[in-house]
Design a protein around this motif. Structure first.
Motif, PDB file in Angstrom:
ATOM      1  N   VAL A 137      14.572  -6.781 -33.105  1.00 39.57           N
ATOM      2  CA  VAL A 137      15.421  -5.839 -33.823  1.00 39.57           C
ATOM      3  C   VAL A 137      16.589  -6.583 -34.454  1.00 39.57           C
ATOM      4  N   GLU A 138      16.937  -6.222 -35.676  1.00 35.54           N
ATOM      5  CA  GLU A 138      18.127  -6.744 -36.343  1.00 35.54           C
ATOM      6  C   GLU A 138      19.128  -5.602 -36.469  1.00 35.54           C
ATOM      7  N   PRO A 139      20.048  -5.499 -35.532  1.00 37.47           N
ATOM      8  CA  PRO A 139      20.948  -4.336 -35.499  1.00 37.47           C
ATOM      9  C   PRO A 139      22.040  -4.422 -36.560  1.00 37.47           C
ATOM     10  N   PRO A 140      22.583  -3.281 -36.955  1.00 35.89           N
ATOM     11  CA  PRO A 140      23.723  -3.276 -37.887  1.00 35.89           C
ATOM     12  C   PRO A 140      24.972  -3.802 -37.180  1.00 35.89           C
ATOM     13  N   ASP A 141      25.966  -4.199 -37.961  1.00 39.32           N
ATOM     14  CA  ASP A 141      27.197  -4.761 -37.406  1.00 39.32           C
ATOM     15  C   ASP A 141      27.960  -3.750 -36.558  1.00 39.32           C
ATOM     16  N   GLU A 175      24.359   3.130 -23.122  1.00 40.16           N
ATOM     17  CA  GLU A 175      23.926   3.739 -24.378  1.00 40.16           C
ATOM     18  C   GLU A 175      24.848   3.341 -25.525  1.00 40.16           C
ATOM     19  N   VAL A 176      24.247   3.119 -26.698  1.00 39.51           N
ATOM     20  CA  VAL A 176      24.991   2.949 -27.938  1.00 39.51           C
ATOM     21  C   VAL A 176      24.854   4.257 -28.705  1.00 39.51           C
ATOM     22  N   PRO A 177      25.954   4.945 -28.991  1.00 38.18           N
ATOM     23  CA  PRO A 177      25.869   6.254 -29.672  1.00 38.18           C
ATOM     24  C   PRO A 177      25.145   6.160 -31.015  1.00 38.18           C
ATOM     25  N   ASP A 178      24.290   7.136 -31.267  1.00 42.00           N
ATOM     26  CA  ASP A 178      23.576   7.248 -32.544  1.00 42.00           C
ATOM     27  C   ASP A 178      22.755   5.997 -32.861  1.00 42.00           C
ATOM     28  N   TYR A 179      22.152   5.408 -31.810  1.00 42.33           N
ATOM     29  CA  TYR A 179      21.324   4.221 -32.012  1.00 42.33           C
ATOM     30  C   TYR A 179      20.156   4.281 -31.039  1.00 42.33           C
ATOM     31  N   ASP A 180      19.037   3.693 -31.436  1.00 40.38           N
ATOM     32  CA  ASP A 180      17.806   3.813 -30.646  1.00 40.38           C
ATOM     33  C   ASP A 180      17.794   2.912 -29.415  1.00 40.38           C
ATOM     34  N   TYR A 181      18.669   1.906 -29.367  1.00 38.96           N
ATOM     35  CA  TYR A 181      18.611   0.924 -28.287  1.00 38.96           C
ATOM     36  C   TYR A 181      19.903   0.905 -27.482  1.00 38.96           C
ATOM     37  N   ASP A 182      19.775   0.605 -26.204  1.00 34.43           N
ATOM     38  CA  ASP A 182      20.915   0.491 -25.313  1.00 34.43           C
ATOM     39  C   ASP A 182      21.337  -0.972 -25.217  1.00 34.43           C
ATOM     40  N   TYR A 183      22.372  -1.236 -24.408  1.00 34.75           N
ATOM     41  CA  TYR A 183      22.815  -2.617 -24.279  1.00 34.75           C
ATOM     42  C   TYR A 183      23.215  -2.936 -22.852  1.00 34.75           C
ATOM     43  N   VAL A 184      23.228  -4.223 -22.565  1.00 31.83           N
ATOM     44  CA  VAL A 184      23.696  -4.755 -21.297  1.00 31.83           C
ATOM     45  C   VAL A 184      24.155  -6.183 -21.578  1.00 31.83           C
ATOM     46  N   ASN A 187      24.409 -12.781 -18.410  1.00 29.43           N
ATOM     47  CA  ASN A 187      24.985 -14.141 -18.459  1.00 29.43           C
ATOM     48  C   ASN A 187      25.988 -14.277 -19.599  1.00 29.43           C
ATOM     49  N   ASP A 188      26.843 -13.251 -19.752  1.00 33.38           N
ATOM     50  CA  ASP A 188      27.914 -13.240 -20.761  1.00 33.38           C
ATOM     51  C   ASP A 188      27.407 -13.088 -22.188  1.00 33.38           C
ATOM     52  N   ARG A 189      26.137 -12.743 -22.374  1.00 37.55           N
ATOM     53  CA  ARG A 189      25.590 -12.541 -23.715  1.00 37.55           C
ATOM     54  C   ARG A 189      25.108 -11.091 -23.841  1.00 37.55           C
ATOM     55  N   PRO A 190      25.650 -10.337 -24.807  1.00 33.88           N
ATOM     56  CA  PRO A 190      25.151  -8.971 -25.010  1.00 33.88           C
ATOM     57  C   PRO A 190      23.704  -8.987 -25.488  1.00 33.88           C
ATOM     58  N   VAL A 191      22.905  -8.097 -24.948  1.00 33.13           N
ATOM     59  CA  VAL A 191      21.521  -7.956 -25.382  1.00 33.13           C
ATOM     60  C   VAL A 191      21.230  -6.486 -25.599  1.00 33.13           C
ATOM     61  N   LEU A 192      20.344  -6.196 -26.546  1.00 37.25           N
ATOM     62  CA  LEU A 192      19.894  -4.832 -26.781  1.00 37.25           C
ATOM     63  C   LEU A 192      18.581  -4.604 -26.057  1.00 37.25           C
ATOM     64  N   ARG A 199      12.644  -3.480 -22.106  1.00 42.28           N
ATOM     65  CA  ARG A 199      12.468  -4.834 -22.626  1.00 42.28           C
ATOM     66  C   ARG A 199      13.602  -5.194 -23.577  1.00 42.28           C
ATOM     67  N   ILE A 200      13.994  -6.451 -23.538  1.00 41.70           N
ATOM     68  CA  ILE A 200      15.040  -6.959 -24.426  1.00 41.70           C
ATOM     69  C   ILE A 200      14.474  -7.092 -25.844  1.00 41.70           C
ATOM     70  N   VAL A 201      15.192  -6.526 -26.822  1.00 38.87           N
ATOM     71  CA  VAL A 201      14.718  -6.563 -28.206  1.00 38.87           C
ATOM     72  C   VAL A 201      15.634  -7.378 -29.122  1.00 38.87           C
ATOM     73  N   HIS A 202      16.822  -7.716 -28.632  1.00 45.78           N
ATOM     74  CA  HIS A 202      17.744  -8.526 -29.429  1.00 45.78           C
ATOM     75  C   HIS A 202      18.748  -9.194 -28.505  1.00 45.78           C
ATOM     76  N   ILE A 203      19.074 -10.464 -28.812  1.00 50.21           N
ATOM     77  CA  ILE A 203      20.070 -11.210 -28.051  1.00 50.21           C
ATOM     78  C   ILE A 203      21.134 -11.692 -29.020  1.00 50.21           C
ATOM     79  N   TYR A 204      22.380 -11.345 -28.734  1.00 57.94           N
ATOM     80  CA  TYR A 204      23.486 -11.823 -29.578  1.00 57.94           C
ATOM     81  C   TYR A 204      23.848 -13.245 -29.197  1.00 57.94           C
TER      82      TYR A 204
END
Length: 205
Positions: A137-141, A175-184, A187-192, A199-204
């Motif tokens: 996934v390529e999430p919006p900013d 939960e991320v409001p108005d978005y299909d994916y959650d976050y956690v 190891n200090d890196r946000p992931v969607l 399943r992890i779909v994006h790693i910042y």
């Protein structure tokens, strides 16, 4: 020993270690991956290869997902799920196309005295589940801005944090409001995370 004999001996060693160029395959790392000294997560880490790094692959162990590569000056072992090759200009995962591309088979020999012991989870350690095929996934900013404004307590894991890995059921995802994916934060890196499959779909970065 004379200088030329020393050079001859060194050349023989290098020749024995070298593989013919035609036996290698050009590949690319699909995510940030840890390169290890042997085909297993209990082998020591050699270093980190960042996502998109070009690499040369000798081959993979038969019946295993571990492949031996040379990347960024390092030579070691990584998962086939984290490597891609190009098919008609499109990247495809090595693990899924091994038979079609006739990926070379390599061997790894060790002894009981050399093999490291199995890893022992530390107190409070979280182990990620198996990696599966997911669409990255390529999430919006706006998503990362929301995450930064609502920081979560990070969880700690010992193994690779990669797209497609599954979070255990006891890990709380937000939960991320108005978005299909959650976050956690892992190891200090946000992931969607896909809330349905965990399943992890994006790693910042």
């Amino acid at each position: 020993m004379t200088t030329w004999l020393k050079c001859l001996g060194l050349g023989a060693v290098l020749s024995a270690l070298a593989l013919p160029a035609e036996a290698q395959m050009a590949t690319t790392t699909a995510s940030d991956i840890t390169v290890r000294s042997g085909p297993g997560e209990d082998y020591p880490e050699i270093g980190l290869a960042t996502r998109g790094s070009p690499a040369m692959m000798d081959g993979c162990l038969e019946g295993s997902s571990w492949c031996r590569i040379e990347v960024n000056g390092m030579r070691g072992w990584v998962f086939a799920e984290y490597l891609t090759i190009r098919e008609n200009g499109t990247p495809v995962v090595v693990q899924e196309y091994r038979s079609r591309y006739e990926v070379p088979t390599v061997t790894y020999e060790t002894t009981a005295g050399v093999a490291p012991p199995a890893p022992v989870p530390g107190p409070g350690d979280v182990l990620l589940g198996p990696v599966g095929s997911v669409e990255m996934v390529e999430p919006p900013d706006t998503v990362i801005r929301y995450i930064e404004q609502h920081p979560a307590e990070p969880i700690r894991v010992r193994n690779e944090v990669v797209v497609g890995a599954t979070l255990p059921p006891d890990v709380v995802i937000r939960e991320v409001p108005d978005y299909d994916y959650d976050y956690v934060v892992v190891n200090d890196r946000p992931v969607l995370v896909d809330p349905g499959t965990r399943r992890i779909v994006h790693i910042y970065d």
